[in-house]
Write an enzyme that holds these catalytic residues in place. Structure first.
Site, PDB file in Angstrom:
ATOM      1  CD  GLU A   1      21.300  38.925  29.646  1.00 22.59           C
ATOM      2  OE1 GLU A   1      20.191  39.333  29.271  1.00 22.59           O
ATOM      3  OE2 GLU A   1      22.099  39.617  30.299  1.00 22.59           O
TER       4      GLU A   1
ATOM      5  CD  GLU B   1      20.407  39.956  34.693  1.00 22.48           C
ATOM      6  OE1 GLU B   1      21.269  39.837  33.826  1.00 22.48           O
ATOM      7  OE2 GLU B   1      19.759  38.982  35.157  1.00 22.48           O
TER       8      GLU B   1
END
Length: 725
Positions: free
Chosen positions: A119, A139
């Site tokens: 990210e 995740e």
């Protein structure tokens, strides 16, 4: 995803005017809050400085970043750790500071860019990667969604379908594939990574390369009509594959919000939903499993003695049946030379044939090249005598469950193997002291209990007797890790940890059926709960012969608490043996597809009359919740005994044993974690009630009674719970 606490970033400005910001937080440069705040400070400094024209973000020691430091999640969930306001990192740091900077930035990615690491990289204006770097957003494995803008940026770089696939499966991609997808802009060798990134950043500044703010990129996003179809398909798949989980659907919703309402709205929804999911039971359970799995290799009194594992250069396996051939496959896949011994040429050929078939199925699936196949199979040698055992470092016995035969084999092994050789048995139920009765060197005897199929199932039970040396256990923990298994160290008893905990699983199902519950309803309720299959489908899969052999062990050793049903012996008289004969509790077609068999009713009626049990109307209309509790609470009860007797070092090991050995749903946290979510008092009261109505099978053990009496959790360490009493 990673662990670590205090971390930082450094800033160095080169003569070319490029600032290198390096993430430092060993071992995988995880993103603690310290690292993220330091990243923001160094960014702001680079933007203020006149001698800085452009920025390169990289990670120390060949790793970009393994992601957010998940050791912090527990503190956040429990409220002990203050966190920045929702969306602060995704919006203030990554969107406004990094992506919105008036100086261009390039991420130089080597090793790992996972979760928060990727990210950060996606917020830069370009990404350069090495060919072997792994990039992904895993995740969802922890019951959450990407929380630093990943749900918005990944689709804008690789398109909706691929981004959803990457997030929903948690599978990373390597550098080359990332390049072809558009996730990275170039792939270079590690020694050229930073210099290429520096030049790229300057090229952006000079308008020789595009300056791209990923969040506002639209060329990879499909038109709305097409996008809605992609979301619809993804939701249908997620509901089919994980009907009990909501976070995959939330992930799809968040991606859709960004497409429909714009990326800023998407970031807002991502932040809100991330917070809710982080505090969900699913996330807590999956985090527990994540850490419990990594904790199984820490064994007090064994792994804290400073012993180094010895090098195992050659392994011998006795028996080339289903288990022996599976173990041989697992070992040669990890480059261990293996000798496979059988009693005659025919059995030996069949054993080697099974190993070949296991490897060939990998070739067919594209997981192995033909060249690798040849190299791997060449590590296997078949023998009919003990001649070549004189230099083996470990032997694993994997023959049929016959005590006197195993005793003879272990006495022979002591004669033919070198004095340092580890003598292991793959027995699933027989006491190791009994197996090694006729040997002198009892400190070398250990259980290495694999689960079928051994080259696929991830668990390895390492069974120690009171005499097994710590060195042997350290050696086996190392081998377990090298052959990609999760090892748990357990004590020696009938059934060890997994099989002993779960023997009441099938027995409870028989008790329910004999009292009038529909067997197919039981299997449906248990599958709906999250098990890969119900107890009757499982009995068909393992085969009635194995079911009876292991069942007898428990009846002999725990007569007061076993439920003796004649259902399987009666069905065997009808030439039913389970899936292998295409007839068991289910009928099987040529593709092994199971369908209910109305004929089974008559066998149940016969068993019922032999047990002297009458149909109880209450059992005919049990709710799914009651079925789950009546099947699993006896399992919890036995798990409590295993824990109280010290067979397992810690309750978390039993959670891993239940998830990896029996397929207990990981999103429920394992057998003991799940039990604690319901409370010891509740489980005790239910078992106590059933025990008074239906007999000793349900009787709560002393450990459970004691914990319930004090309101203590079942998972608390034995000493800790005592101090609360």
């Amino acid at each position: 995803m990673a662990s670590g606490t205090k971390g930082r970033t450094t800033l160095e400005v080169g003569a070319d005017g490029v600032a290198i910001i390096t993430i430092i937080n060993p071992p995988v440069n995880s993103l603690s809050f310290d690292v993220l705040f330091s990243l923001k400070e160094n960014y702001e400094q680079a933007l203020r400085r006149d001698d800085v024209k452009a920025i390169v973000v990289t990670g120390a020691k060949g790793k970009f970043s393994g992601g957010f430091d998940i050791t912090l999640f527990g503190g956040i969930q429990g409220g002990q750790l203050a966190e920045p306001k929702p969306g602060y990192i995704a919006v203030e740091i990554l969107t406004n500071t990094v992506e919105g900077a008036r100086k261009p930035s390039v991420a130089a990615i080597d090793g790992l860019a996972l979760g928060g690491g990727l990210e950060v990289a996606m917020a830069c204006h370009a990404r350069i990667s090495t060919p072997s770097a792994q990039l992904g957003l895993p995740e969802l494995q922890l019951g959450i969604i990407p929380g630093f803008g990943g749900t918005q940026r990944l689709p804008r770089l690789v398109g909706l379908a691929k981004s959803l696939e990457m997030m929903l499966t948690s599978k990373p991609v390597k550098g080359e594939e990332a390049h072809s997808l558009g996730l990275v802009d170039a792939v270079v060798a590690p020694n050229q990574l930073v210099s290429t990134a520096r030049q790229w950043a300057l090229d952006i500044l000079e308008h020789r390369r595009p300056w791209v703010a990923t969040l506002y990129k639209t060329d990879k996003i499909e038109p709305l009509g097409e996008a809605r179809e992609i979301f619809k398909f993804a939701r249908a798949q997620a509901r089919k594959q994980a009907p009990n989980l909501t976070h995959p659907i939330v992930c799809i919703d968040v991606v859709e919000a960004g497409v429909v309402s714009g990326p800023r709205a998407g970031l807002q929804k991502e932040a809100e939903d991330f917070q809710k999911l982080l505090r969900s039971e699913t996330c807590k359970s999956l985090l527990h499993i994540f850490f419990a799995q990594r904790g199984t290799s820490k064994v007090p009194g064994v792994t804290d003695l400073g012993l180094a594992p010895r090098r195992v250069k050659k392994v011998a396996i006795l028996g080339g049946g289903l288990m022996g051939s599976g173990i041989a496959t697992a070992l040669i896949l990890s480059n261990y030379p293996v000798i496979l011994k059988e009693v005659n040429e025919k059995f030996l050929e069949a054993g080697i044939g099974r190993v070949r078939a296991n490897l060939q199925s990998r070739v067919k699936k594209g997981k192995m090249t033909q060249e690798k196949f040849e190299k791997t199979i060449s590590l296997l040698t078949g023998v009919l005598d003990y001649e070549s055992f004189k230099d083996v470092d470990m032997v694993i016995e994997a023959i049929i469950e016959n005590v006197s035969l195993k005793q003879q084999i272990f006495a022979d092994l002591e004669k033919y193997c070198p004095p340092h050789c580890i003598l292991a048995s793959n027995t699933s139920t027989i006491d190791l002291n009994l197996i090694g009765e006729r040997t002198y060197s009892k400190d070398r005897i250990v259980g290495a209990h694999f689960f079928s199929p051994a080259h696929v199932m991830p668990l390895l039970e390492i069974v120690r007797t009171n005499q097994t040396s710590p060195q042997v256990i350290v050696d086996l923990l190392d081998i377990g890790k090298k052959i990609k298994k999760t090892p748990i160290v357990v004590g020696n008893c009938t059934g060890f940890a997994v099989n002993r905990m779960f023997f009441p699983y099938t027995q409870a199902a028989f008790l329910l059926v004999e009292r009038g519950t529909d067997l197919y309803l039981i299997d449906r309720a248990i599958t709906k709960f999250g098990m890969p299959m119900g107890p009757f489908r499982l009995a068909d899969l393992v085969g009635f012969g194995v079911a009876i052999a292991t069942g007898m062990q428990f009846i002999e050793n725990f007569p007061e608490r076993t439920y003796k049903s004649m259902i399987i012996p009666i069905m065997q008289e009808d030439k039913r043996a389970g899936e292998t004969t295409r007839k068991g509790f289910y009928l099987y077609d040529e593709r092994r597809k199971a369908s209910p068999d109305p004929e089974v009713k008559k066998f149940i009626e016969k068993a019922r009359s032999m047990s002297g049990v009458a149909i109880d109307p209450k059992f005919a209309k049990l709710s799914e919740k009651d079925i789950v509790e009546m099947i699993f609470f006896p399992v919890v009860n036995e798990a409590c005994r295993v824990f109280a007797e010290g067979i397992a070092v810690k309750a978390a090991d039993l959670d891993i044993a239940s998830v990896m050995g029996m397929g207990f749903p990981p999103y429920r946290g394992g057998i003991m974690f799940w039990a604690d979510s319901l409370g010891s008092k509740y489980i005790y009261s239910r078992l106590e009630e059933w025990s008074s109505l239906y007999g000793e099978f349900f009787k709560p053990c002393a450990f459970l009674a004691e914990r319930a009496g004090k309101g203590a959790t079942l998972s608390a360490p034995v000493e800790e719970a005592k101090s609360k009493l």
